[in-house]
Design a protein around this motif. Structure first.
Motif, PDB file in Angstrom:
ATOM      1  N   MET D   1       0.887  -1.628  -0.106  1.00 53.83           N
ATOM      2  CA  MET D   1       0.052   0.490  -0.042  1.00 53.83           C
ATOM      3  C   MET D   1       1.239   0.998   0.007  1.00 53.83           C
ATOM      4  O   MET D   1       1.662   0.806   0.865  1.00 53.83           O
ATOM      5  N   LYS D   2       0.257   2.189  -0.959  1.00 51.08           N
ATOM      6  CA  LYS D   2       1.310   3.240  -1.249  1.00 51.08           C
ATOM      7  C   LYS D   2       0.908   4.457   0.293  1.00 51.08           C
ATOM      8  O   LYS D   2      -0.327   4.461  -0.226  1.00 51.08           O
ATOM      9  N   VAL D   3       1.610   5.239   0.292  1.00 47.88           N
ATOM     10  CA  VAL D   3       0.805   6.412   1.660  1.00 47.88           C
ATOM     11  C   VAL D   3       1.574   7.117   1.753  1.00 47.88           C
ATOM     12  O   VAL D   3       2.730   7.442   1.250  1.00 47.88           O
ATOM     13  N   LEU D   4       0.937   8.625   0.975  1.00 54.84           N
ATOM     14  CA  LEU D   4       1.032   9.729   0.310  1.00 54.84           C
ATOM     15  C   LEU D   4       1.856  10.359   1.576  1.00 54.84           C
ATOM     16  O   LEU D   4       1.600  10.027   2.797  1.00 54.84           O
ATOM     17  N   THR D   5       2.650  11.400   1.525  1.00 58.31           N
ATOM     18  CA  THR D   5       3.820  12.392   2.711  1.00 58.31           C
ATOM     19  C   THR D   5       3.805  13.793   1.644  1.00 58.31           C
ATOM     20  O   THR D   5       3.698  13.680   1.424  1.00 58.31           O
ATOM     21  N   PHE D   6       3.679  14.273   3.217  1.00 50.59           N
ATOM     22  CA  PHE D   6       3.178  16.110   3.193  1.00 50.59           C
ATOM     23  C   PHE D   6       4.286  16.661   4.210  1.00 50.59           C
ATOM     24  O   PHE D   6       4.549  16.408   5.705  1.00 50.59           O
ATOM     25  N   GLY D   7       4.598  17.751   4.174  1.00 44.66           N
ATOM     26  CA  GLY D   7       5.563  18.717   5.045  1.00 44.66           C
ATOM     27  C   GLY D   7       6.407  18.009   5.554  1.00 44.66           C
ATOM     28  O   GLY D   7       6.768  17.287   4.578  1.00 44.66           O
ATOM     29  N   ILE D   8       6.346  18.474   7.164  1.00 45.84           N
ATOM     30  CA  ILE D   8       7.546  17.315   7.596  1.00 45.84           C
ATOM     31  C   ILE D   8       7.121  15.595   8.005  1.00 45.84           C
ATOM     32  O   ILE D   8       8.825  15.631   7.605  1.00 45.84           O
ATOM     33  N   THR D   9       6.798  15.358   7.321  1.00 52.94           N
ATOM     34  CA  THR D   9       6.190  13.744   7.297  1.00 52.94           C
ATOM     35  C   THR D   9       7.337  13.620   5.920  1.00 52.94           C
ATOM     36  O   THR D   9       8.058  12.204   5.922  1.00 52.94           O
ATOM     37  N   LYS D  10       6.675  14.583   4.931  1.00 49.15           N
ATOM     38  CA  LYS D  10       7.863  14.187   3.579  1.00 49.15           C
ATOM     39  C   LYS D  10       9.166  14.649   4.365  1.00 49.15           C
ATOM     40  O   LYS D  10      10.276  13.495   3.811  1.00 49.15           O
ATOM     41  N   ASP D  11       9.662  15.188   4.780  1.00 51.34           N
ATOM     42  CA  ASP D  11      11.314  15.068   4.819  1.00 51.34           C
ATOM     43  C   ASP D  11      11.956  14.272   5.820  1.00 51.34           C
ATOM     44  O   ASP D  11      12.681  13.922   5.411  1.00 51.34           O
ATOM     45  N   ILE D  12      10.758  13.745   6.739  1.00 51.10           N
ATOM     46  CA  ILE D  12      11.278  12.967   7.558  1.00 51.10           C
ATOM     47  C   ILE D  12      11.712  11.593   7.049  1.00 51.10           C
ATOM     48  O   ILE D  12      12.683  10.852   7.081  1.00 51.10           O
ATOM     49  N   ARG D  16       8.539  11.580  -1.252  1.00 49.97           N
ATOM     50  CA  ARG D  16       6.651  11.398  -1.461  1.00 49.97           C
ATOM     51  C   ARG D  16       5.809  10.766  -1.098  1.00 49.97           C
ATOM     52  O   ARG D  16       4.361  10.908  -0.925  1.00 49.97           O
ATOM     53  N   SER D  17       6.250   9.129  -1.001  1.00 51.00           N
ATOM     54  CA  SER D  17       5.657   8.775  -0.672  1.00 51.00           C
ATOM     55  C   SER D  17       6.003   6.824  -0.262  1.00 51.00           C
ATOM     56  O   SER D  17       7.495   7.572  -0.045  1.00 51.00           O
ATOM     57  N   LEU D  18       5.516   6.784   0.968  1.00 52.83           N
ATOM     58  CA  LEU D  18       6.249   5.457   1.510  1.00 52.83           C
ATOM     59  C   LEU D  18       5.696   4.273   0.877  1.00 52.83           C
ATOM     60  O   LEU D  18       3.857   4.374   0.971  1.00 52.83           O
ATOM     61  N   GLU D  19       5.681   2.964   0.714  1.00 52.38           N
ATOM     62  CA  GLU D  19       5.162   1.496   0.799  1.00 52.38           C
ATOM     63  C   GLU D  19       4.811   0.688   1.894  1.00 52.38           C
ATOM     64  O   GLU D  19       6.145   0.539   2.570  1.00 52.38           O
ATOM     65  N   LYS D  38       8.782   2.657  12.100  1.00 52.15           N
ATOM     66  CA  LYS D  38       9.729   2.403  11.909  1.00 52.15           C
ATOM     67  C   LYS D  38      10.315   3.918  11.205  1.00 52.15           C
ATOM     68  O   LYS D  38      12.070   4.372  10.982  1.00 52.15           O
ATOM     69  N   TYR D  39      10.367   4.983  11.893  1.00 51.08           N
ATOM     70  CA  TYR D  39      10.638   6.872  11.669  1.00 51.08           C
ATOM     71  C   TYR D  39      10.198   7.023  13.298  1.00 51.08           C
ATOM     72  O   TYR D  39       9.142   7.925  13.003  1.00 51.08           O
ATOM     73  N   PRO D  40      11.297   7.222  14.782  1.00 45.80           N
ATOM     74  CA  PRO D  40      10.976   7.033  15.615  1.00 45.80           C
ATOM     75  C   PRO D  40      10.540   8.831  15.441  1.00 45.80           C
ATOM     76  O   PRO D  40       9.740   9.420  16.912  1.00 45.80           O
ATOM     77  N   LYS D  41      11.343   9.994  14.211  1.00 44.05           N
ATOM     78  CA  LYS D  41      11.084  10.900  14.430  1.00 44.05           C
ATOM     79  C   LYS D  41       9.261  11.303  14.337  1.00 44.05           C
ATOM     80  O   LYS D  41       8.647  12.428  14.954  1.00 44.05           O
TER      81      LYS D  41
END
Lengths: 139, 78, 139, 78
Positions: D1-12, D16-19, D38-41
């Motif tokens: 499943m592809k998940v879109l990222t925006f703002g600070i989540t894209k930077d972390i 632009r997306s996460l599988e 997966k991304y503790p930040k």
């Protein structure tokens, strides 16, 4: 200069108001624009006529601007009013306020138009389909 | 003493100004009484303020010949 | 049409907003304009960058307009938001509201900008003299 | 499943997306857990909402492969 007041028999210039208000230290601007509505209390309006006691109206508008600058955390304020004959959709009044944060701009703008309607010696005659009337003159 | 008229007071009086004998209007309150007695329609207004030198004046304010005096019926700008 | 929503990477056109809002049955218009301020919390700002999840942001802006039209006695509302890089004094957001009487216009305009800042998926990065930060991201 | 990222989540995430393996994120709540592990930040953010088909979704919402899913960090428009 933190306030700008004008009474004019020509159409009010919103861009002039915006040029005055826009500033590096503002993050919020609120503009109230009064427009001539086509009806009042269920009766059709054909046009309006505004008359002012100009010298005194300018003084009262300046007092409103000074009070707004004192009471609210705003950087600048403009109050423009038109006089003469105005058709439907034309603009009798523009109030512009600039501030760092939006709440002060909204509060000051609302204070200014509310107070203007109470204290500034300007009179509006409504021309209806059946006659004419000075607004608010009678109880 | 010359008194300026605006809005509906100009229509009632039929002129942009009104001449008032100074001895009949020593104060703002007396001026209002004089105007109402001469033009009974003024009493029907929601209010009738008086400005002296372009400021709203209270009834006890004394008038002098050089004052700029104006009748201020209910305002309706905006 | 009583609402107009736009997200744009070009400068927002206030005259377009006004043309949409102005109407015979309005006596009052309120326009909130957000502008880029030169400082935040005492630090100098050089510019901002706005990013949106456009498809969802449009939906959320439409919900705000619909709720405003339902909750307040207004005739029309426009919500415009800009994205991309903006310099000091540039305009990220314009909200325009038209109504018969002024209280509804003020209330609806304030509701719209307050709600936009809570619900619409748009993100602002501030570029300061010493670095950059996504606004409100952290507690 | 592809998940879109925006703002600070894209930077972390740096993209632009996460599988995300579908079996590890059957619900919105499970997806958030997966992303944070997966991304503790992500745990440091003031909030981390998740949109499904362009609408804010609650944690118990079940995800299917065809959903359009996005990470929504704290918004800051206006």
């Amino acid at each position: 200069m933190r306030k700008k007041i004008k009474i004019s028999s020509s159409p009010l210039n919103l861009n002039e108001v915006i040029r005055f208000i826009r500033a590096d230290e503002n993050g919020a601007e609120d503009y109230f624009i009064g427009t001539v509505r086509n009806a009042t209390k269920g009766e059709s309006v054909t046009h309006l006529f505004f008359e002012s006691y100009e010298a005194m109206a300018i003084k009262e508008m300046e007092k409103i601007a000074d009070r707004a600058l004192e009471q609210f955390d705003i950087n600048n304020i403009a109050i423009y009013h038109r006089v003469g004959e105005l058709k439907i959709q034309e603009v009798p009044v523009i109030i512009g306020v600039g501030s760092a944060h939006r709440v002060a701009a909204f509060d000051a703008c609302r204070f200014a138009i509310d107070t203007l309607k109470e204290t500034v010696p300007i009179w509006k005659k409504e021309f209806l389909e059946n006659g004419e009337v000075w607004v608010s003159a009678h109880p | 003493m010359k008194v300026l008229t605006f809005g509906i007071t100009k229509d009632i009086i039929g002129s942009r100004s009104l001449e008032v004998p100074s001895n009949l209007a020593l104060t703002v309150g007396e001026l209002r009484q004089y105007v109402i007695s001469k033009y009974p329609k003024m009493e029907k207004l929601k209010s009738l303020a008086i400005a002296v030198n372009e400021e709203y004046a209270t009834d006890d304010k004394r008038l002098i010949e050089s004052d700029v005096v104006a009748l201020i019926p209910p305002v309706s700008g905006g």
